[in-house]
Design a protein around this motif. Structure first.
Motif, mmCIF file in Angstrom:
data_model
loop_
_atom_site.group_PDB
_atom_site.id
_atom_site.type_symbol
_atom_site.label_atom_id
_atom_site.label_comp_id
_atom_site.label_asym_id
_atom_site.label_seq_id
_atom_site.Cartn_x
_atom_site.Cartn_y
_atom_site.Cartn_z
ATOM 1 N N MET A 169 -15.736 -70.036 2.739
ATOM 2 C CA MET A 169 -14.994 -69.366 1.666
ATOM 3 C C MET A 169 -14.079 -68.286 2.228
ATOM 4 N N LEU A 170 -14.581 -67.539 3.230
ATOM 5 C CA LEU A 170 -13.745 -66.495 3.824
ATOM 6 C C LEU A 170 -12.527 -67.124 4.498
ATOM 7 N N HIS A 171 -12.752 -68.261 5.161
ATOM 8 C CA HIS A 171 -11.602 -68.899 5.797
ATOM 9 C C HIS A 171 -10.628 -69.445 4.760
ATOM 10 N N THR A 172 -11.166 -69.880 3.616
ATOM 11 C CA THR A 172 -10.289 -70.326 2.536
ATOM 12 C C THR A 172 -9.340 -69.204 2.126
ATOM 13 N N LEU A 173 -9.921 -68.030 1.909
ATOM 14 C CA LEU A 173 -9.102 -66.883 1.514
ATOM 15 C C LEU A 173 -8.123 -66.510 2.624
ATOM 16 N N ASP A 199 -16.814 -68.504 -13.711
ATOM 17 C CA ASP A 199 -18.015 -68.007 -13.042
ATOM 18 C C ASP A 199 -17.586 -67.444 -11.688
ATOM 19 N N ALA A 200 -18.572 -67.079 -10.839
ATOM 20 C CA ALA A 200 -18.216 -66.395 -9.587
ATOM 21 C C ALA A 200 -17.289 -67.248 -8.732
ATOM 22 N N LEU A 201 -17.576 -68.561 -8.627
ATOM 23 C CA LEU A 201 -16.746 -69.418 -7.778
ATOM 24 C C LEU A 201 -15.323 -69.505 -8.327
ATOM 25 N N SER A 202 -15.213 -69.699 -9.645
ATOM 26 C CA SER A 202 -13.883 -69.726 -10.248
ATOM 27 C C SER A 202 -13.191 -68.384 -10.046
ATOM 28 N N GLY A 203 -13.967 -67.303 -10.206
ATOM 29 C CA GLY A 203 -13.393 -65.972 -10.034
ATOM 30 C C GLY A 203 -12.815 -65.798 -8.651
ATOM 31 N N PHE A 204 -13.561 -66.273 -7.645
ATOM 32 C CA PHE A 204 -13.077 -66.172 -6.267
ATOM 33 C C PHE A 204 -11.741 -66.895 -6.099
ATOM 34 N N PHE A 205 -11.661 -68.115 -6.653
ATOM 35 C CA PHE A 205 -10.408 -68.860 -6.487
ATOM 36 C C PHE A 205 -9.293 -68.243 -7.322
ATOM 37 N N LEU A 206 -9.637 -67.616 -8.455
ATOM 38 C CA LEU A 206 -8.605 -66.909 -9.227
ATOM 39 C C LEU A 206 -8.031 -65.756 -8.402
ATOM 40 N N VAL A 207 -8.923 -65.031 -7.702
ATOM 41 C CA VAL A 207 -8.447 -63.957 -6.839
ATOM 42 C C VAL A 207 -7.513 -64.525 -5.783
ATOM 43 N N GLY A 208 -7.904 -65.667 -5.192
ATOM 44 C CA GLY A 208 -7.052 -66.295 -4.184
ATOM 45 C C GLY A 208 -5.697 -66.666 -4.753
ATOM 46 N N VAL A 209 -5.710 -67.296 -5.939
ATOM 47 C CA VAL A 209 -4.444 -67.694 -6.571
ATOM 48 C C VAL A 209 -3.572 -66.465 -6.773
#
Lengths: 652, 306
Positions: free
Chosen positions: A330-334, A71-81
């Motif tokens: 989330m932005l700081h996470t990235l 989902d969107a949250l997983s997608g965001f972390f996939l982009v980060g990975v």
């Protein structure tokens, strides 16, 4: 099947092929490239889902069969990975060849990255826990493949011990949630008594908080990260602790609702402690990678502040501001993933060329390694939170969220928001202090040993990835609004107000911040002044002013010297230790040795006593294990008698 | 109200007028000490003299050292263009208070990092102390800002300045606590006694002047302008945020000029009457400021937020 699914499956397949290839003796470089390509595809799939907002694959289920979905949250972390791992794996192409067990390390790092992906796409408790454990074990394998000194083994032991502690919390909370059916039914938990919900939240906080490196559960982090091979440490610091935060976000914002009232303030307190404590201990370190690892504690704290602010604002009914605080976190996470992996990769390049990373023995690397040095400088400015880099953008948003918390949630919210904002301001000032020190000792000034003077720039395979990451740090810093716009489906509190997502950032109830204009003005103004400076004529060289003495490299300033004033001011808190031993014959001093260090008080005051108590308890229990058969028979008999008595008495 | 032509004109005028502030403080200080002193225009003469000279730089320095003066001057120029005048600001860079904190940090990063390049002990001693002060001064500044923002209901500088004119904000104890804390920030940022002695010629006691030690010519001119701009920034902010000024253009500027002049006299008076503190006592002073802010917060909550 939809496009993201295809891309994701293709990415996993390519990455798996890359792992297999890199394990072969001759396929190391090609294998790493394949792995990077696969991870990049996975990231693209995640990005597609993130932008689109509609998930693919399964939803979270309470069953035990393996299910996956994005989902969107997983997608965001996939982009980060992907953004962290792709450069790191490409970097390994230049970094790994020649080191011991290179194929094994390459394969392990691929497995590690896929495990991170697995945790993020898992849609049931068992898959989640399996990939979670794999994610924890893979770096330990990589560390042990690199080096097996007593110190490394001890670091790995502490790391695995902490992982177990984290595991207890994670397993408990995940399995209980699956048992209660809370993954599918948001009202399942509301029916439970408050104690159960509190215990669950506590287990989740300890479990995911330990893995994320929140103080006071961070003690493994500064040990494990420096010991790992360069590209693995970049992914560990950049993304592994973020995946732990992913779990925490799922828990706090989805599964554990309604949260017990104490969770948000406790998270805020722990996060503020992590910020200030992390950066303070970072400042007192003398080894570059250890210092960077402490900075991860700091940045997880900053992210935690954003998350806690989101929870508190949402509690008070300020959903729009809560969405903002969540976006800030989330932005700081990235951002932290990007600049921290950049710094770790650069540090590994320095280590490769120089040997050790003792801060007091480097110096002047910007002149011998200009590309890596400049990228490191960008990373340092980003993590120090100065405009126009990405660290400032997300710290600005987090500060805004905290100030808005003070403004809009009266009473306790005002106090918590204002004090947390002050803590974040102190953290930012300390981070500037710390990275001025690091930049000065590593990049600037005279070379402090021969190995540094003769060092050369690393090959393009190692400079390319860090330049890419440095470019991202600048780009996100200049147009954070654009990145936030891509993340608009992320928030559990509905989309951000449209006007925050332009080139300028405008939070409701704040002034406008125009990062692009500020960056353009500062850059243009600096360039103009540089031109004016050149027009004054050629620069005349001169010796440095040290009251007429002859410059001597032994008089060069050290890390401890630069931070001495702060160490003296905070003596009560930090309790620095020093010892001076002077060897003399008669009145002639032959040598004097001065040693000083700042002990890590969490170890000496918290973990060592706790460990001592556990060991003492173990010693008592060990008496039961006498090894004598008769004793064991007696235990059996007593247990049997007890059970029979209980059954007879009818206790159920 | 944004993009007002007069506001823009005054913001740019501020870039040119900034050196007047330290000049005025030095003049008043000289008078208070029974000397005749230099004219308030002396900083301009110094800048002109330095601007004509060639740049001198120590051996083996990198672009970090060469760019630091330009970068700090650019950061401060940007900060000056954000501070509102006559109740409005140009909308180019925004008008948020937290951006100012970031720009000040950028300038500090640049000069302190540059101190490492020649690696001289005096520069580094000054830089280390300056950064140590900032660890306590930055939360103090932020808390003072937050207290004002509480009254204004926003972190927008334009609204914060407007709120200073409202009696129900200006009369709250929280606002006074913020004013007291901001006074300390003024002393730290301008490097004035009792925190630092701007007139010292003894390298061992320099704080703000330390990192400037190796610079000469146009570089030094930029750094001296930066220091003057920092005076301008904090004094204008102090006047706008804590003194109820009229918000229409000509009256605002006249009143602002009067108040800033009065603040210059006050700073000169403080500097004449107080000796420089021991460096390790400064954090205690700033800590007291933070405590005052916390009291302000408590009074705000107790007083019932409006």
């Amino acid at each position: 099947m939809t496009t993201p699914t295809w891309v994701l499956v293709a990415g996993v397949a390519v990455a798996a092929a890359g792992i297999a290839l890199s394990a072969a003796p001759r396929g190391l470089r090609a294998g790493l490239v394949l792995q990077a390509l696969g991870v990049a595809l996975i990231g693209i799939a995640g990005g597609l889902v993130l932008i689109d907002g509609a998930g693919v694959g399964s939803q979270f289920g309470n069953g035990l069969g393996p299910t996956v979905g994005v989902d969107a949250l997983s997608g965001f972390f996939l982009v980060g990975v992907a953004l962290v791992s792709t450069p790191a794996l490409l970097y390994a192409r230049g970094y790994l060849p020649g080191s011991h067990h290179a194929p094994a390390i390459a394969a392990t790092s691929g497995v590690f990255v896929l495990a991170l992906v697995g945790v993020v796409v898992a849609r049931d408790a068992v898959t989640f826990l399996m990939t979670w454990e794999l994610m924890s074990l893979a770096p330990a394998v990589a560390i042990l493949l690199t080096s097996r000194t007593a110190e490394t083994c001890r670091s790995v032991l502490v790391y695995l011990g902490s992982t177990h502690l984290a595991g207890v919390g994670v397993w408990l909370s995940m399995l209980t949630l699956a048992h209660l059916g809370a993954f599918t039914d948001p009202h399942a938990l509301a029916a439970q008594p408050a104690l159960v919900r509190s215990l669950l939240a506590g287990a989740a906080l300890v479990g995911f908080g330990t893995k994320a490196g929140l103080m006071p559960l961070h003690t493994w982090l500064p040990r494990a990260h420096p010991a790992a091979p360069g590209h693995v440490s970049a992914v560990m610091s950049g993304m592994m602790i973020k995946v732990a935060l992913y779990g925490l976000v799922r828990m706090l914002f989805e599964w554990l609702a309604p949260l017990p009232g104490w969770v948000a303030p406790v998270l805020l307190g722990a996060a503020a402690l992590s910020c200030v404590g992390g950066v303070l201990y970072a400042l007192m370190q003398h080894e570059l990678k250890r210092l960077l690892a402490f900075h991860s504690v700091e940045n997880v704290g900053i992210i935690g502040l954003g998350l806690a602010a989101a929870l508190l604002l949402a509690d008070a009914g300020q959903r729009q501001l809560a969405a903002l605080a969540f976006a800030a976190a989330m932005l700081h996470t990235l951002n932290h993933a990007l600049f921290k992996s950049l710094l770790f990769l650069c540090a590994s390049s320095f280590q490769r060329q120089v040997g050790k990373l003792d801060l007091d023995r480097l110096g002047g690397l910007l002149r011998t390694m200009p590309l890596t040095g400049t990228a490191f400088l960008v990373g340092a400015m980003a993590i120090a939170g100065v405009p126009p880099f990405n660290g400032f953008a997300s710290e600005w948003l987090t500060l805004q969220a905290l100030v808005q918390l003070a403004l809009h949630v009266g009473g306790g919210g005002t106090v918590m928001g204002a004090l947390a904002a002050a803590a974040l301001a102190a953290t930012a000032a300390l981070a500037v202090f710390c990275f001025v020190k690091v930049v000065g000792l590593v990049l600037l000034g005279a070379h402090r040993q021969k190995a540094v003077a003769s060092s050369r720039e690393v090959p393009a395979s190692m400079t390319g990835p860090v330049i890419f990451l440095a470019g991202l740090c600048l780009a996100i810093g200049v147009v954070p609004g654009g990145v936030l716009a891509l993340m608009r489906h992320l928030s559990p509190y509905g989309p951000l107000p449209a006007h925050t997502l332009r080139i300028t950032l405008a939070v409701p109830g704040s002034g406008v911040f125009a990062p692009l204009a500020v960056a353009a003005f500062v850059a243009g103004c600096t360039a103009a002044l540089q031109l004016a400076r050149r027009r004054a004529g050629a620069t005349a060289p001169s010796p440095m002013w040290i009251c007429g003495q002859v410059p001597d490299s032994r008089l060069a300033w050290t890390s401890a010297g630069f931070t001495k004033s702060l160490r003296l001011v905070l003596e009560v808190v930090l309790r620095p230790q020093r010892s001076v031993s002077v060897e003399r014959q008669g009145v002639i001093v032959h040598s004097s040795v001065h040693e000083s260090h700042v002990p890590h008080l969490f170890d000496t005051l918290l973990f060592r006593p706790a460990l001592g108590a556990v060991l003492a308890a173990n010693r008592v229990l060990r008496r039961m294990q006498s090894g004598s058969l008769r004793a064991y028979l007696a235990y059996l008999l007593v247990t049997l008698a007890a059970v029979l008595t209980v059954v007879r008495l009818g206790v159920r | 109200m944004r993009g007002d032509a007069t506001a823009v004109a005054f913001q740019f005028a501020g870039l040119a007028l900034a050196p007047l502030v330290p000049g005025m403080i030095q003049m008043v200080k000289a008078r208070l000490q029974g000397r005749r002193g230099a004219s308030p225009l002396q900083p301009y003469r110094d800048l002109r003299r330095l601007w004509r000279k060639r740049v001198v730089a120590p051996h083996d320095t990198t672009f970090v050292y060469r760019m630091a003066p330009s970068l700090s001057a650019a950061a401060l120029a940007c900060a000056l263009l954000i501070v509102p005048f006559a109740g409005s600001t140009n909308g180019w860079f925004g008008s948020d208070m937290l951006v100012l904190v970031g720009l000040l940090a950028l300038a500090r990063f640049a000069t302190a990092a540059a101190a490492w390049d020649p690696g001289g002990g005096f520069s580094l001693m000054g830089a280390g102390r300056d950064l140590m002060f900032s660890v306590f001064a930055e939360p103090l500044l932020l808390l003072a800002f937050v207290l004002v923002a509480l009254g204004a209901g926003s972190t927008d500088l334009v609204q914060m300045v407007a709120a200073a004119g409202h009696a129900h904000v200006a009369s709250t104890p929280a606002h006074w606590c913020a004013a007291l804390a901001f006074g300390l920030v003024v002393l730290v940022e301008t490097g004035r006694q009792p925190i630092d002695n701007p007139d010292t010629h003894l390298e061992l006691t320099m704080v703000h002047e330390g990192p400037l030690l190796e610079y000469a010519g146009r570089d030094l001119a930029m750094l001296q302008w930066t220091a003057a701009a920092r005076h301008w920034l904090v004094l204008v902010l102090a006047a706008s945020l804590f003194v109820p000024l009229p918000l229409t253009a000509p009256a605002n500027v006249l009143a602002l000029a009067a108040v800033v002049t009065a603040f210059c006299v006050a700073v000169a008076f403080v500097e004449t009457s107080l000796a420089k503190m021991r460096i390790l006592r400064v954090p205690v002073l700033l800590g007291i400021g933070i405590a005052v802010c916390v009291i302000g917060l408590a009074s705000w909550i107790g007083g019932g937020a409006t």
